[in-house]
Design a protein around this motif. Sequence first.
Motif: not given
Length: 189
Positions: A30-45, A176-189
């Motif tokens: 993102g950011p998701a603004v102005d994309l004119h798409l259906q979007v779902q935020s997964i998280g921030r990295e 799952q990748l986040s929980k295992e520490g393989l992807w450091k992402i702050n999940m929002t979904a």
Amino acid sequence: DVSLRIVESYGGHLVEWLHRGEMDLAIIYGPAVDLHLQVQSIGREDIVAVGPPGSGLNKRKQVDLKWLVKQKLILPSISHGLRALLEKALAREKLKIDAMIEVDSYRAQISLMEEGLGYTLLPPSAIRTEVAAKRLEMAAVSPSVSRELILASPIAHPPSIATTTIATLIVSEIQQLSKEGLWKINMTA
């Protein structure tokens, strides 16, 4: 019949293909603004400073943006979303960036850094293997810079059951990748 095609491309291309109906689902930044798409935020990295082996970044743990802009930088071109994000973060700090080399490929950036030619800013997920193998070093950036990971689909047609199922699987796998520490992402979904 369900057909799965996995494509790696720049975010702008993925958005265009979604708009043209050539693709049903994409993971984009993102950011998701102005994309004119259906979007779902997964998280921030978070984005980190990345340098060659022996650069001392691992020992420093955190570097200031003021220090980073004085280094030889290997960055994507201004049309790249990551570069635009960096430019905005630097503008907030009243700093300017001057890339020594502009490269619109993570692999090429990584190769140039492994050769000791400079520093860059990337998400840790892009360099996890190289850092684990001690071919690159990384450190957090202060003030922090992060970007949003988004699951996007066209507004023009509702998602099929298959698309909805794949979207759910993608989010579940990232969690799952986040929980295992393989992807450091702050999940929002």
